[in-house]
Design a protein around this motif. Structure first.
Motif, PDB file in Angstrom:
ATOM      1  N   MET A  22       0.810  -1.229   0.000  1.00  8.30           N
ATOM      2  CA  MET A  22       0.000   0.000   0.000  1.00  8.30           C
ATOM      3  C   MET A  22       0.840   1.274   0.000  1.00  8.30           C
ATOM      4  SD  MET A  22      -2.954  -1.277   2.597  1.00  8.30           S
ATOM      5  CE  MET A  22      -3.859   0.234   2.700  1.00  8.30           C
ATOM      6  N   LYS A  23       2.163   1.115   0.019  1.00  7.52           N
ATOM      7  CA  LYS A  23       3.057   2.287   0.032  1.00  7.52           C
ATOM      8  C   LYS A  23       2.721   3.199  -1.148  1.00  7.52           C
ATOM      9  CE  LYS A  23       7.656   3.324   1.272  1.00  7.52           C
ATOM     10  NZ  LYS A  23       8.988   3.237   0.893  1.00  7.52           N
ATOM     11  N   GLY A  24       2.635   4.459  -0.903  1.00  4.67           N
ATOM     12  CA  GLY A  24       2.320   5.387  -1.995  1.00  4.67           C
ATOM     13  C   GLY A  24       0.829   5.658  -2.118  1.00  4.67           C
ATOM     14  N   ASP A  25      -0.008   4.883  -1.441  1.00 13.14           N
ATOM     15  CA  ASP A  25      -1.457   5.127  -1.454  1.00 13.14           C
ATOM     16  C   ASP A  25      -1.712   6.469  -0.771  1.00 13.14           C
ATOM     17  OD1 ASP A  25      -4.141   5.307  -0.818  1.00 13.14           O
ATOM     18  OD2 ASP A  25      -4.359   3.154  -0.419  1.00 13.14           O
ATOM     19  N   LEU A  28      -3.421   6.473   2.612  1.00 19.24           N
ATOM     20  CA  LEU A  28      -2.828   5.768   3.757  1.00 19.24           C
ATOM     21  C   LEU A  28      -2.361   6.770   4.825  1.00 19.24           C
ATOM     22  CD1 LEU A  28      -1.789   2.940   4.810  1.00 19.24           C
ATOM     23  CD2 LEU A  28       0.416   3.597   3.854  1.00 19.24           C
ATOM     24  N   VAL A  29      -2.777   6.551   6.071  1.00 18.74           N
ATOM     25  CA  VAL A  29      -2.272   7.377   7.178  1.00 18.74           C
ATOM     26  C   VAL A  29      -1.272   6.523   7.935  1.00 18.74           C
ATOM     27  CG1 VAL A  29      -2.844   8.647   9.277  1.00 18.74           C
ATOM     28  CG2 VAL A  29      -4.471   8.599   7.366  1.00 18.74           C
ATOM     29  N   ASP A  30      -0.024   6.990   7.967  1.00 15.03           N
ATOM     30  CA  ASP A  30       1.040   6.192   8.579  1.00 15.03           C
ATOM     31  C   ASP A  30       1.272   6.656  10.019  1.00 15.03           C
ATOM     32  OD1 ASP A  30       3.198   4.729   9.299  1.00 15.03           O
ATOM     33  OD2 ASP A  30       4.518   5.410   7.675  1.00 15.03           O
ATOM     34  N   LEU A  31       0.733   5.897  10.953  1.00 11.59           N
ATOM     35  CA  LEU A  31       0.945   6.241  12.368  1.00 11.59           C
ATOM     36  C   LEU A  31       2.120   5.463  12.956  1.00 11.59           C
ATOM     37  CD1 LEU A  31      -2.674   6.557  13.874  1.00 11.59           C
ATOM     38  CD2 LEU A  31      -1.249   8.306  12.835  1.00 11.59           C
ATOM     39  N   THR A  32       2.992   4.983  12.060  1.00  7.32           N
ATOM     40  CA  THR A  32       4.259   4.419  12.548  1.00  7.32           C
ATOM     41  C   THR A  32       5.411   5.383  12.250  1.00  7.32           C
ATOM     42  OG1 THR A  32       4.870   3.281  10.486  1.00  7.32           O
ATOM     43  CG2 THR A  32       3.464   2.051  12.019  1.00  7.32           C
ATOM     44  N   LEU A 328      -7.205  -2.838  10.692  1.00  6.93           N
ATOM     45  CA  LEU A 328      -7.229  -1.373  10.619  1.00  6.93           C
ATOM     46  C   LEU A 328      -6.644  -0.888   9.291  1.00  6.93           C
ATOM     47  CD1 LEU A 328      -7.823   1.059  12.567  1.00  6.93           C
ATOM     48  CD2 LEU A 328      -5.405   0.997  13.154  1.00  6.93           C
ATOM     49  N   LEU A 329      -5.598  -1.562   8.866  1.00 10.20           N
ATOM     50  CA  LEU A 329      -4.953  -1.181   7.603  1.00 10.20           C
ATOM     51  C   LEU A 329      -5.890  -1.462   6.428  1.00 10.20           C
ATOM     52  CD1 LEU A 329      -2.320  -0.189   6.296  1.00 10.20           C
ATOM     53  CD2 LEU A 329      -1.516  -2.555   6.273  1.00 10.20           C
ATOM     54  N   GLU A 330      -6.516  -2.622   6.437  1.00 12.18           N
ATOM     55  CA  GLU A 330      -7.404  -2.992   5.328  1.00 12.18           C
ATOM     56  C   GLU A 330      -8.638  -2.096   5.288  1.00 12.18           C
ATOM     57  OE1 GLU A 330      -6.787  -4.760   2.925  1.00 12.18           O
ATOM     58  OE2 GLU A 330      -5.239  -6.151   3.573  1.00 12.18           O
ATOM     59  N   ARG A 331      -9.284  -1.931   6.439  1.00 12.50           N
ATOM     60  CA  ARG A 331     -10.576  -1.237   6.444  1.00 12.50           C
ATOM     61  C   ARG A 331     -10.458   0.270   6.470  1.00 12.50           C
ATOM     62  NH1 ARG A 331     -15.004  -4.672   8.591  1.00 12.50           N
ATOM     63  NH2 ARG A 331     -14.043  -6.639   9.135  1.00 12.50           N
ATOM     64  N   GLN A 332      -9.441   0.771   7.208  1.00  7.70           N
ATOM     65  CA  GLN A 332      -9.389   2.240   7.374  1.00  7.70           C
ATOM     66  C   GLN A 332      -8.141   2.860   6.778  1.00  7.70           C
ATOM     67  OE1 GLN A 332     -10.828   4.023  10.831  1.00  7.70           O
ATOM     68  NE2 GLN A 332     -11.748   2.199  11.702  1.00  7.70           N
ATOM     69  N   ARG A 333      -7.306   2.049   6.203  1.00  5.11           N
ATOM     70  CA  ARG A 333      -6.059   2.540   5.612  1.00  5.11           C
ATOM     71  C   ARG A 333      -5.213   3.322   6.635  1.00  5.11           C
ATOM     72  NH1 ARG A 333      -7.704   0.761   1.157  1.00  5.11           N
ATOM     73  NH2 ARG A 333      -6.623   1.098  -0.794  1.00  5.11           N
ATOM     74  N   VAL A 334      -5.122   2.759   7.847  1.00 12.36           N
ATOM     75  CA  VAL A 334      -4.303   3.375   8.898  1.00 12.36           C
ATOM     76  C   VAL A 334      -3.280   2.339   9.329  1.00 12.36           C
ATOM     77  CG1 VAL A 334      -4.275   4.366  11.221  1.00 12.36           C
ATOM     78  CG2 VAL A 334      -6.227   4.808   9.697  1.00 12.36           C
ATOM     79  N   LEU A 335      -2.010   2.734   9.271  1.00  7.79           N
ATOM     80  CA  LEU A 335      -0.931   1.813   9.643  1.00  7.79           C
ATOM     81  C   LEU A 335      -0.447   2.138  11.065  1.00  7.79           C
ATOM     82  CD1 LEU A 335       1.118  -0.420   8.828  1.00  7.79           C
ATOM     83  CD2 LEU A 335       2.592   1.407   7.947  1.00  7.79           C
ATOM     84  N   VAL A 336      -0.481   1.123  11.933  1.00  4.78           N
ATOM     85  CA  VAL A 336       0.037   1.295  13.309  1.00  4.78           C
ATOM     86  C   VAL A 336       0.977   0.134  13.615  1.00  4.78           C
ATOM     87  CG1 VAL A 336      -2.049   2.463  14.150  1.00  4.78           C
ATOM     88  CG2 VAL A 336      -1.871  -0.028  14.379  1.00  4.78           C
ATOM     89  N   HIS A 337       1.781   0.304  14.654  1.00  2.90           N
ATOM     90  CA  HIS A 337       2.610  -0.818  15.119  1.00  2.90           C
ATOM     91  C   HIS A 337       1.806  -1.648  16.105  1.00  2.90           C
ATOM     92  CE1 HIS A 337       6.518  -0.217  13.405  1.00  2.90           C
ATOM     93  NE2 HIS A 337       6.710   0.965  13.927  1.00  2.90           N
TER      94      HIS A 337
END
Ligand SMILES: Cc1ncc(COP(=O)(O)O)c(C=O)c1O
Length: 370
Positions: A22-25, A28-32, A328-337
């Motif tokens: 999903m990189k570049g989407d 995508l909100v990257d919370l990492t 969370l990544l699939e449904r909301q496009r939010v990346l967390v650790h």
């Protein structure tokens, strides 16, 4: 053909594989995110002109670092009402390199180094590379993170991360004394990682908290431009050596040879250090304001400890944190650790407080309502 020290398991887990796809989407909100150069914090005009000092055309290395750069580090501490003798400062390119130097200085192959858990996963790689073994001591989650002193085992060096990543916790004075006494009993040195110390929720505690004043045990305090000035790309960090004079002198003499073997810090960045460290004050004001706003947008059960760039959000006791993060990544496009990345025992996710305030608040609302 290859050393066993580098025979790491490199399987990508489901979360990192999906995140890579999903990189570049743009959604995508990257919370990492831990890179302070990509989160829209304004930098002073002309900051980079500090790199064009013509003196950098000549090469005249000093293994411990050029005098003006070490003076600039001492001045950084002086602005925080802490006295550091520039002669006790060793420059390195990164904090990771500082750890590597100290492991070489202090530890025989197979020796033990004590490090906190939960914490940042960097230590296991550094230990593998130095051929030493980590013995974890535990921080227990409660109203605050407390030291479980029964888990302190003998080691030749004790790492303290203050504030710790990702718990944001600082040891209480009693816990700190306990760790220092334990280190003294086992003849261990202390490595204090203070890369996040300027980001205490109460910045005035810097002087009372820093280990650079530690005189009873041989102590190495680490920090650098990466977090202090938000300039990880400049590659300038430092070690402050404190403790009994004889031990500190011997440590500096040996570190001179280690540093001379690599001479890894570039001349331009050393000449720019005074300007970068002075500008760090304005950078930190901006970032601290953002961290404070983002802390307020967290759900009420979030844990932020005493400071730092991260928050821990506990999940239901029966939740699976990796499955939660993947969903969370699939449904909301939010990346967390997921918390296990930092060896958190109870299910939790870890979020970075660096993203822009509006994005962060909207993402928290989307994830937790309110
Ligand atoms: C606690 C801690 N120490 C050290 C580092 C590495 O810092 P540097 O970029 O100076 O190597 C990090 C990076 O995130 C960190 O979290």
């Amino acid at each position: 053909m290859f050393s066993t020290r580098t025979s790491w398991v490199r399987d990508e887990n489901a979360l990192s594989a999906r995140a890579a796809e999903m990189k570049g989407d743009p959604e995508l909100v990257d919370l990492t995110v831990s890179n302070p150069t990509i989160v829209g914090i304004e930098r002073s005009q002309g900051l980079l002109s500090a790199l064009s000092d013509r003196r950098a055309l000549a090469y005249g290395p000093d293994p411990l670092g050029l005098a003006e750069a070490r003076d600039a580090v001492a001045a950084y501490y002086a602005r925080r009402n802490v006295h550091v003798d520039p002669a006790r400062i060793v420059l390195t390119s990164t904090t990771s390199e500082a750890y590597a130097f100290l492991f070489q200085l202090l530890l025989e192959r197979g020796a033990h180094v004590a490090a906190p858990t939960p914490s940042y996963p960097l230590f296991s790689f550094l230990a593998d590379l130095a051929g030493v073994e980590i013995r974890h001591y535990e921080l227990l989650r409660g109203e605050r993170w407390t030291l479980d002193s029964s888990t302190l085992a003998d080691a030749q060096a004790v790492i303290v991360v203050s504030p710790n990543n990702p718990t944001g916790s600082v040891l209480a004075p009693g816990e700190r004394s306990e760790i220092l006494a334990h280190a003294r009993r086992s003849g261990a040195s202390v490595i204090a990682d203070e890369v996040f110390l300027d980001y205490l929720a109460e910045p005035k505690r810097f002087a009372a908290t820093t280990f650079v004043k530690e005189q009873k045990s041989l102590t190495f305090t680490l920090s650098g431009l990466s977090k202090v000035a938000g300039l990880p790309q400049m590659k300038l960090s430092w070690i402050v050596v404190s403790g009994p004079d004889e031990d500190a002198g011997e440590a500096l003499s040996r570190l001179t040879i280690i540093a001379d073997t690599f001479l890894s810090v570039s001349t331009p960045v050393q000449l720019a250090a005074p300007a970068f460290l002075e500008d760090a004050e304005a950078f930190q004001d901006r970032l601290r304001a953002r961290l404070a706003v983002n802390r307020r947008a967290l759900p009420p059960n979030a844990l932020t400890g005493d400071g730092g760039w991260y928050a821990i959000i506990p999940l239901d006791p029966d939740a699976d944190d990796e499955a939660f993060a993947l969903d969370l990544l699939e449904r909301q496009r939010v990346l967390v650790h997921p918390g296990y990345f930092f060896d958190l025992i109870d299910p939790a996710i870890v979020v970075s407080l660096l993203p822009q305030e509006r994005v962060f608040a909207a993402t928290m609302r989307r994830m937790f309502g309110g």
